[in-house]
Design a protein around this motif. Structure first.
Motif, short mmCIF file in Angstrom:
data_model
loop_
_atom_site.label_atom_id
_atom_site.label_comp_id
_atom_site.label_asym_id
_atom_site.label_seq_id
_atom_site.Cartn_x
_atom_site.Cartn_y
_atom_site.Cartn_z
N GLN A 171 31.18 58.29 34.33
CA GLN A 171 30.44 59.29 35.10
C GLN A 171 30.04 58.73 36.48
O GLN A 171 28.87 58.69 36.83
CB GLN A 171 29.19 59.76 34.34
CG GLN A 171 29.30 59.83 32.82
CD GLN A 171 30.30 60.85 32.33
OE1 GLN A 171 31.50 60.62 32.45
NE2 GLN A 171 29.83 61.95 31.78
N PRO A 174 30.54 60.34 42.83
CA PRO A 174 31.79 60.78 43.46
C PRO A 174 31.79 60.73 44.98
O PRO A 174 32.81 61.04 45.60
CB PRO A 174 31.92 62.23 42.97
CG PRO A 174 30.51 62.70 42.82
CD PRO A 174 29.72 61.48 42.39
N LEU A 253 38.24 56.02 34.07
CA LEU A 253 37.22 56.87 34.71
C LEU A 253 36.95 58.07 33.81
O LEU A 253 37.88 58.76 33.39
CB LEU A 253 37.68 57.32 36.08
CG LEU A 253 36.70 58.14 36.93
CD1 LEU A 253 36.94 57.90 38.43
CD2 LEU A 253 36.79 59.64 36.64
N CYS A 255 34.63 61.72 33.31
CA CYS A 255 33.80 62.77 33.88
C CYS A 255 33.54 63.78 32.77
O CYS A 255 34.13 63.68 31.70
CB CYS A 255 34.50 63.42 35.07
SG CYS A 255 36.17 64.03 34.72
N ALA A 262 28.39 64.32 37.39
CA ALA A 262 29.76 63.80 37.39
C ALA A 262 30.73 64.81 36.78
O ALA A 262 31.48 64.49 35.87
CB ALA A 262 29.82 62.48 36.63
N CYS A 264 34.04 67.04 36.61
CA CYS A 264 35.39 66.56 36.91
C CYS A 264 35.91 67.09 38.24
O CYS A 264 36.65 66.38 38.94
CB CYS A 264 36.32 66.93 35.77
SG CYS A 264 35.87 66.10 34.20
N GLU A 267 34.73 64.90 40.99
CA GLU A 267 35.26 63.53 40.97
C GLU A 267 36.65 63.44 41.60
O GLU A 267 37.17 62.33 41.77
CB GLU A 267 35.34 63.02 39.53
CG GLU A 267 34.01 62.87 38.83
CD GLU A 267 33.18 61.69 39.32
OE1 GLU A 267 33.72 60.88 40.11
OE2 GLU A 267 32.00 61.60 38.94
N GLN A 268 37.25 64.57 41.97
CA GLN A 268 38.63 64.53 42.44
C GLN A 268 38.84 63.64 43.67
O GLN A 268 39.84 62.91 43.73
CB GLN A 268 39.13 65.96 42.71
CG GLN A 268 39.26 66.82 41.47
CD GLN A 268 40.05 66.14 40.36
OE1 GLN A 268 41.16 65.65 40.59
NE2 GLN A 268 39.47 66.10 39.17
N LEU A 270 37.29 60.89 44.44
CA LEU A 270 37.26 59.50 43.95
C LEU A 270 38.52 59.19 43.16
O LEU A 270 39.10 58.10 43.28
CB LEU A 270 36.02 59.26 43.10
CG LEU A 270 35.83 57.84 42.56
CD1 LEU A 270 35.70 56.84 43.71
CD2 LEU A 270 34.60 57.77 41.66
N ILE A 271 38.94 60.14 42.36
CA ILE A 271 40.18 59.96 41.59
C ILE A 271 41.36 59.74 42.54
O ILE A 271 42.20 58.85 42.32
CB ILE A 271 40.41 61.18 40.68
CG1 ILE A 271 39.37 61.18 39.55
CG2 ILE A 271 41.82 61.18 40.12
CD1 ILE A 271 39.34 62.46 38.73
N GLU A 283 38.66 63.48 30.76
CA GLU A 283 37.75 64.60 31.00
C GLU A 283 37.04 64.94 29.69
O GLU A 283 37.62 65.51 28.78
CB GLU A 283 38.53 65.81 31.54
CG GLU A 283 39.21 65.53 32.87
CD GLU A 283 39.83 66.77 33.49
OE1 GLU A 283 39.75 67.86 32.88
OE2 GLU A 283 40.40 66.65 34.59
#
Length: 322
Positions: A171, A174, A253, A255, A262, A264, A267-268, A270-271, A283
């Motif tokens: 989590q 981001p 990682l 989410c 956090a 998902c 978080e894109q 950061l991903i 996920e």
């Protein structure tokens, strides 16, 4: 303190293997003595070892928090890694547990993000220096804001810095701190609140000060007593830290659709910044911020001592086993 080992039938280990030890340890970071728990097997046979970094704020080595209570999720994570024959170090960050404020007692406003990162650097160096640690198999697992320090460790190019073999980012943050708050305000606040907050962010970033009359509880997030720490935290860009992680580093990682901190979709970026690593994204569904099954993510439930979510356990089992 001895921690019972699993039997041969459960883990396939020989019966004569010694039990795990939980050892109270200390190490230094810029004049601050940090206290922690080092769990390992007796002896000096090198093996994999993991540093555990807890959530932000007053959260200690076990994940217990002064606001939410005895959460214990980091201790549970250590238990899980023990089952994979991985030694662990978890520690009380500055301002928590036996570490306390130390030299910062008379100047708590100086406890900023760099102090937490320095503690993490010292912790990893301590772990890497133990006879039972294989320097080629050091990992770092962190939750929430702790993940920015984990990313900093993985991208550390300081001569002599231990190399991080793999990362667990549970989590993670981001984006920059104030940008995350802005997104929450936009989602939940009135148009007037959004405008007021946007002006406050500009003031914080340019002048290092904060208005006295922030609405809708925002004054509890940033105020004159903590604005210095907020300014320093906001300078940290997790995307830049992620880009500095060496290519090919195994990264897990997580989410969750239930974690407002956090989700998902948030978080894109950061991903994407971790695309050059050997990235596994999991996920989670209905898992709260402290990694337990609770779709409400109600802070009142954090201290119920429930087990870690089976979804997380399965993800970690697979990641460690690869």
């Amino acid at each position: 303190m001895l921690v019972a080992a699993c039997s041969k039938d459960e883990q396939g280990r020989p019966d004569h293997m010694p039990e795990w030890m939980e050892q109270d340890v200390t190490f230094e970071a810029d004049g601050l003595t940090l206290h922690g728990t080092y769990r390992h097997r007796p002896g000096d046979t090198p093996g994999p070892a993991a540093l555990l970094i807890s959530e932000s704020g007053n959260t200690d080595r076990n994940g217990d928090n002064q606001v939410a209570g005895p959460i214990g999720n980091m201790r549970q994570l250590a238990d899980l890694l023990t089952g994979h024959e991985i030694a662990t170090l978890r520690y009380d960050k500055v301002g928590t547990g036996r570490t306390g404020l130390g030299p910062f007692a008379q100047r708590p406003q100086d406890v900023v993000s760099a102090v937490y990162t320095a503690g993490a650097v010292a912790a990893l160096a301590f772990l890497a220096g133990q006879p039972a640690s294989d320097p080629a198999r050091l990992s770092v697992y962190a939750l929430g804001e702790g993940t920015v320090h984990a990313l900093a460790l993985a991208g550390d190019t300081t001569p002599g810095a231990p190399k991080v073999h793999s990362l667990g980012l549970f989590q993670p943050l981001p984006g920059r701190y104030l940008d995350i708050i802005t997104n929450r305000v936009k989602a939940d606040g009135s148009p007037e609140t959004v405008v007021t907050w946007a002006a406050a962010v500009e003031q914080i970033r340019t002048a290092g000060t904060v208005p006295d009359d922030l609405p809708d509880g925002l004054g509890a997030i940033v105020n004159k007593n903590n604005v210095k720490a907020v300014v320093e935290a906001d300078k940290i860009d997790p995307l830049a830290l992620a880009a500095a992680v060496p290519a090919g580093t195994p990264v897990l990682l997580t989410c969750s659709d239930a974690d407002s901190q956090a989700r998902c979709d948030a978080e894109q970026p950061l991903i994407a910044a971790l695309a050059h690593t050997e990235l596994t994204v999991v996920e989670l569904e209905g898992v709260n911020h402290v990694l337990r099954d609770d779709p409400t993510d109600n802070i009142a439930n954090y201290a119920k001592q429930d087990p870690l979510s089976p979804q997380l356990v399965t993800a970690l089992d697979g990641f460690v086993g690869e």
